[in-house]
Design a protein around this motif. Sequence first.
Motif, short mmCIF file in Angstrom:
data_model
loop_
_atom_site.label_atom_id
_atom_site.label_comp_id
_atom_site.label_asym_id
_atom_site.label_seq_id
_atom_site.Cartn_x
_atom_site.Cartn_y
_atom_site.Cartn_z
N GLN A 73 -45.70 70.65 117.19
CA GLN A 73 -44.61 71.35 116.63
C GLN A 73 -43.24 70.59 116.77
O GLN A 73 -42.62 70.62 116.07
N GLU A 74 -42.98 69.96 118.08
CA GLU A 74 -41.88 69.23 118.36
C GLU A 74 -41.75 68.35 117.58
O GLU A 74 -40.59 67.72 117.17
N VAL A 75 -42.72 67.51 117.25
CA VAL A 75 -42.85 66.22 116.28
C VAL A 75 -42.32 66.74 115.07
O VAL A 75 -41.35 66.16 114.36
N TRP A 96 -43.75 56.21 109.57
CA TRP A 96 -42.61 56.75 110.31
C TRP A 96 -43.06 57.90 111.34
O TRP A 96 -42.62 58.18 112.42
N VAL A 97 -43.95 58.69 110.62
CA VAL A 97 -44.40 60.11 111.49
C VAL A 97 -45.20 59.66 112.76
O VAL A 97 -44.83 60.15 113.95
N PHE A 98 -45.88 58.58 112.58
CA PHE A 98 -46.82 57.98 113.89
C PHE A 98 -45.91 57.74 115.14
O PHE A 98 -45.90 58.03 116.17
N THR A 99 -44.56 56.90 114.45
CA THR A 99 -44.00 56.33 115.76
C THR A 99 -43.23 57.47 116.61
O THR A 99 -43.06 57.61 117.48
N ILE A 100 -42.69 58.75 115.60
CA ILE A 100 -42.43 59.78 116.24
C ILE A 100 -43.16 60.29 117.18
O ILE A 100 -43.22 60.72 118.28
N ALA A 101 -44.54 60.81 116.51
CA ALA A 101 -45.50 61.13 117.41
C ALA A 101 -45.76 60.47 118.84
O ALA A 101 -45.86 60.99 119.82
N ARG A 102 -45.90 59.14 118.66
CA ARG A 102 -46.10 58.25 119.62
C ARG A 102 -45.09 58.24 120.63
O ARG A 102 -45.20 58.58 121.83
N ASN A 103 -43.74 58.47 120.42
CA ASN A 103 -42.52 58.45 121.42
C ASN A 103 -42.32 59.94 122.07
O ASN A 103 -42.21 60.07 123.14
N ASP B 61 -47.17 48.98 113.91
CA ASP B 61 -46.74 50.36 113.50
C ASP B 61 -47.58 50.96 112.38
O ASP B 61 -47.99 52.16 112.14
N ALA B 62 -47.66 50.25 111.36
CA ALA B 62 -48.12 50.67 110.07
C ALA B 62 -49.72 50.89 110.23
O ALA B 62 -50.35 51.63 109.80
N VAL B 63 -50.24 49.96 111.13
CA VAL B 63 -51.63 50.34 111.75
C VAL B 63 -51.82 51.89 112.32
O VAL B 63 -52.73 52.62 111.97
#
Lengths: 204, 235
Positions: A73-75, A96-103, B61-63
Amino acid sequence: MMLMPFNGRMTEQDQSVPTTNGSEPPLTDLLTAVATSRDRTAFSALFAYFAPRIKAYLLRTGCEAGAAEEIAQEVMITVWRRAETFDASQASASTWVFTIARNKRIDAFRRNRRPEYDPDDPALVPAESISADNRIEVDQAAKRLRAAMNDLPPEQRELLRMAYFDDQPHSAIAEASNLPLGTVKSRIRLALTKLRKGLKEEEE
Amino acid sequence: MTRKMPNGIASLPAHRVPTHHLSEELLLDYAAGSCGEAEALIIATHLALCPDCRAVVEACDAVGGALLDEIAPTAVGAGSLEAVLARLDDVTSAVETSPFVAPRGHEDIVVPEPLRSYLATDLKDVAWKPVMRGLDEAAVPICTSPAKSRLMRIGAGVAVPRHTHHGSEMTLVLSGGFSDNRGHFVRGDIAVSDPEVEHRPVADADEDCICFVVTDAPLKLTGPIGRLLNPFVRF
Ligand SMILES: [Zn+2]
């Protein structure tokens, strides 16, 4: 954390640019609608696509179910807040969403901020040639990347999943999977070389 | 091409692309979010100075994005969307800004982000502590990381005692340069030493060399003088 073998939870078939379902607009358009007009319907469609994937990602990295729900939810709230900073010529919506979720995962698990370079830092050394990437190229690159991932040998693909989902650096993966470190390194290098080639290649 | 720098730092190469890089495995660890804060900090600071490694991280990141697309979704709670929608009213679309405001004459900044925010200063205001003749250091505060991170200043022409590493060591040059058996390292270059590497870095003769160093285990000095110094070096 225990290293889990690949348990077949991921599908191999989906190579198309992801949409929330066949008839809805691409994720990039939804994200742009949120950025430009605070469109809640577009946001709800993004939520339907991403929130269950972010939750699955968090569970796979060892997050307990309640926390996974909360962080997902925060993501999504961060997606809403920061939609203006999404640049479709730089990355796909999923990236882009992956990098937010990872962080967010790093914030929550390690209780530290994730150190990142600042693209506007005057001390940053810029790339020599500014790439003329545009949005269509990013979409096509994402499609080619998925195709290249599907072509990877199973052991390289499995190693990538471990690297991204098991919250362990490659050296720890080598230890936990009883593989020599050199083998892990060379598999990662091989996989990345193939994927980067896939990202760069022109349409066949 | 170089430009003049204040505060005893002789010169910085203008936008030189580094020649000593991080391995793809370490860049993947960074993109996956699986390295500790100190390692992530030195990697990200190299990225600020290295467009080549930035391109690798963007691909990684793309992966990650592609893996997120293909993961089997897990249903979220029934009221989850409504709960989030209800909270959107409270959040303004605030774009977070960097905590560090670039000072006047910002072309003189030596330390790139994200390291600059951790130091809370640029290089000229660092409080150095002497370690031995010609070698000073300053701790870089990172509360959550077991790894040691610090700035090191090696005097012009000074040789650091020969040493090996119990763990790995990453050294990023911020100004000046040094040489060891692997080559010559200048601003932006990063050296990664595994436990088996024994080296004896020597700073360039014409200026002090300032590096950011992250070590995940104590160093072991191996030369005749180094062995005597071992008890005193808190690397
Ligand atoms: Zn590099």
